[in-house]
Design a protein around this motif. Sequence first.
Motif, PDB file in Angstrom:
ATOM      1  N   ARG A 170       0.806  -1.219   0.000  1.00 37.09           N
ATOM      2  CA  ARG A 170       0.000   0.000   0.000  1.00 37.09           C
ATOM      3  C   ARG A 170       0.842   1.273   0.000  1.00 37.09           C
ATOM      4  NH1 ARG A 170      -4.241  -1.488   4.860  1.00 37.09           N
ATOM      5  NH2 ARG A 170      -5.631  -2.887   3.691  1.00 37.09           N
ATOM      6  N   ALA A 171       2.104   1.153   0.364  1.00 39.78           N
ATOM      7  CA  ALA A 171       2.963   2.339   0.464  1.00 39.78           C
ATOM      8  C   ALA A 171       3.034   3.057  -0.882  1.00 39.78           C
ATOM      9  CB  ALA A 171       4.354   1.941   0.932  1.00 39.78           C
ATOM     10  N   LYS A 172       2.973   4.367  -0.836  1.00 39.93           N
ATOM     11  CA  LYS A 172       2.876   5.154  -2.066  1.00 39.93           C
ATOM     12  C   LYS A 172       4.227   5.603  -2.611  1.00 39.93           C
ATOM     13  CE  LYS A 172      -1.813   6.939  -1.338  1.00 39.93           C
ATOM     14  NZ  LYS A 172      -2.178   5.922  -0.369  1.00 39.93           N
ATOM     15  N   THR A 173       5.273   5.500  -1.816  1.00 37.03           N
ATOM     16  CA  THR A 173       6.586   5.950  -2.280  1.00 37.03           C
ATOM     17  C   THR A 173       7.641   4.881  -1.990  1.00 37.03           C
ATOM     18  OG1 THR A 173       7.200   6.987  -0.173  1.00 37.03           O
ATOM     19  CG2 THR A 173       5.958   8.339  -1.765  1.00 37.03           C
ATOM     20  N   PRO A 174       8.714   4.853  -2.775  1.00 37.61           N
ATOM     21  CA  PRO A 174       9.807   3.903  -2.498  1.00 37.61           C
ATOM     22  C   PRO A 174      10.409   4.103  -1.110  1.00 37.61           C
ATOM     23  CG  PRO A 174      10.031   4.830  -4.700  1.00 37.61           C
ATOM     24  CD  PRO A 174       8.943   5.606  -4.018  1.00 37.61           C
ATOM     25  N   GLU A 175      10.467   5.353  -0.664  1.00 41.03           N
ATOM     26  CA  GLU A 175      11.028   5.636   0.658  1.00 41.03           C
ATOM     27  C   GLU A 175      10.193   4.995   1.760  1.00 41.03           C
ATOM     28  OE1 GLU A 175      10.447   7.873  -1.687  1.00 41.03           O
ATOM     29  OE2 GLU A 175      12.517   8.353  -2.295  1.00 41.03           O
ATOM     30  N   HIS A 176       8.871   5.092   1.599  1.00 36.94           N
ATOM     31  CA  HIS A 176       7.985   4.495   2.601  1.00 36.94           C
ATOM     32  C   HIS A 176       8.117   2.977   2.593  1.00 36.94           C
ATOM     33  CE1 HIS A 176       3.675   4.201   4.450  1.00 36.94           C
ATOM     34  NE2 HIS A 176       4.624   3.976   5.331  1.00 36.94           N
ATOM     35  N   ARG A 177       8.256   2.402   1.415  1.00 37.66           N
ATOM     36  CA  ARG A 177       8.422   0.950   1.326  1.00 37.66           C
ATOM     37  C   ARG A 177       9.724   0.507   1.990  1.00 37.66           C
ATOM     38  NH1 ARG A 177       6.180  -1.335  -4.509  1.00 37.66           N
ATOM     39  NH2 ARG A 177       3.994  -0.781  -4.135  1.00 37.66           N
ATOM     40  N   ARG A 178      10.782   1.259   1.759  1.00 42.20           N
ATOM     41  CA  ARG A 178      12.058   0.921   2.402  1.00 42.20           C
ATOM     42  C   ARG A 178      11.942   1.025   3.918  1.00 42.20           C
ATOM     43  NH1 ARG A 178      14.487   3.468  -2.101  1.00 42.20           N
ATOM     44  NH2 ARG A 178      14.500   5.483  -1.029  1.00 42.20           N
ATOM     45  N   LEU A 179      11.219   2.031   4.384  1.00 38.31           N
ATOM     46  CA  LEU A 179      11.037   2.204   5.824  1.00 38.31           C
ATOM     47  C   LEU A 179      10.298   1.015   6.426  1.00 38.31           C
ATOM     48  CD1 LEU A 179      11.198   3.944   8.387  1.00 38.31           C
ATOM     49  CD2 LEU A 179       9.032   5.011   7.692  1.00 38.31           C
ATOM     50  N   ILE A 180       9.226   0.572   5.767  1.00 40.38           N
ATOM     51  CA  ILE A 180       8.461  -0.577   6.263  1.00 40.38           C
ATOM     52  C   ILE A 180       9.332  -1.826   6.280  1.00 40.38           C
ATOM     53  CG2 ILE A 180       6.537  -2.136   5.739  1.00 40.38           C
ATOM     54  CD1 ILE A 180       5.043   0.315   4.632  1.00 40.38           C
ATOM     55  N   LEU A 181      10.102  -2.032   5.221  1.00 35.27           N
ATOM     56  CA  LEU A 181      10.951  -3.219   5.133  1.00 35.27           C
ATOM     57  C   LEU A 181      12.028  -3.214   6.211  1.00 35.27           C
ATOM     58  CD1 LEU A 181      11.847  -5.791   3.704  1.00 35.27           C
ATOM     59  CD2 LEU A 181      13.192  -4.367   2.131  1.00 35.27           C
ATOM     60  N   THR A 182      12.738  -2.112   6.334  1.00 34.27           N
ATOM     61  CA  THR A 182      13.829  -2.062   7.314  1.00 34.27           C
ATOM     62  C   THR A 182      13.295  -2.133   8.741  1.00 34.27           C
ATOM     63  OG1 THR A 182      13.793   0.372   7.212  1.00 34.27           O
ATOM     64  CG2 THR A 182      15.370  -0.775   5.798  1.00 34.27           C
ATOM     65  N   ARG A 183      12.156  -1.497   8.991  1.00 31.51           N
ATOM     66  CA  ARG A 183      11.573  -1.545  10.335  1.00 31.51           C
ATOM     67  C   ARG A 183      11.132  -2.965  10.682  1.00 31.51           C
ATOM     68  NH1 ARG A 183       6.867   2.504  10.882  1.00 31.51           N
ATOM     69  NH2 ARG A 183       8.565   4.016  11.060  1.00 31.51           N
TER      70      ARG A 183
END
Length: 352
Positions: A170-183
């Motif tokens: 659902r994340a709208k930006t690559p940065e948000h996706r990276r944040l979810i993955l790393t977290r």
Amino acid sequence: MSPSPASLNDQQRAAYIREQVMAHGNALRQRYPILQHQDALGAGILAFALLGMIGSAALYIGGHLPWWACLLLNAFFASLTHELEHDLIHSMYFRKQPLPHNLMLALVWLARPSTINPWVRRHLHLNHHKVSGSEADMEERAITNGEPWGIARLLMVGDNMMSSFIRWLRAKTPEHRRLILTRTLKVYAPLGLLNWATWYLFLGFHLLDWASAALGAPIAWSATTLSVMQVVNVAVVVLVGPNVLRTFCLHFVSSNMHYYGDVEPGNVIQQTQVLNPWWLWPLQAFCFNFGSSHAIHHFVVKEPFYVRQLTVPFAHRVMREMGVRFNDFGTFARANRWTRAAQAREERTQAA
């Protein structure tokens, strides 16, 4: 004689509930002096839960207990360790003794490897009490509080990795996706990642094995693969599976007894309801009566779970008198909002 709820605002009602429940808890300690030995009770309950899990696992491995009985027993024992972890997060056991305190945290994590690192969860949970019901409440949001009911929420509520994956999609930006993955990698390493990898390996292997046999082309698995899967099967029965069951039960109950979105900041009356209908008892059995007792915790934070259970009849009476909701099933249709959207708009219009 209790004051009339109509004469009190929500803050005064919450204060009255807190005062009455705390007094009742103190009375219980006077009546049953053993309750005053909080550290010993916490350690004793942990030993009981761990020995129960080990004992049922040994009976299953030895062929003396069916797999389903072992799984159900260990889900129950693991639910005790969840309550202990929650108490430890609030520093209720060995508060001034770091070694036994952290040892207990490590042991409850080992008993529930499906969960996030408890030292990380401490920050998330204390934040939950500060911002309960808001977008900033990451702990409840992560277990689907505030999500509309549908296939996505059903998949997310019992599977922590699926929850992260759907949020990643659902994340709208690559940065948000990276944040979810790393977290996700950070908070679940190492036990959570190993636990969920084992679960997916178990599901994938047996689904593939069943499908190939159903299609008339069974797979000739190697001896090494079958040996590995024998270990995986045992792990799923004694530890992974019980925690998947426990996770679903806890997250289903917790995410629906907390309100979200239109809660007045700091208003404890609006943060939770008591959710204890008879048909939820199969789930309550594996989250230690969470739906019935957890709302009490929002009013009286520093009460260990076993005292909270003892105060349930008294606390419920006071909470009901003060307007705390009981079994508000409309929450399922409202995506856990305190009010329906149309009602909320009408109230805002009237206020204007």
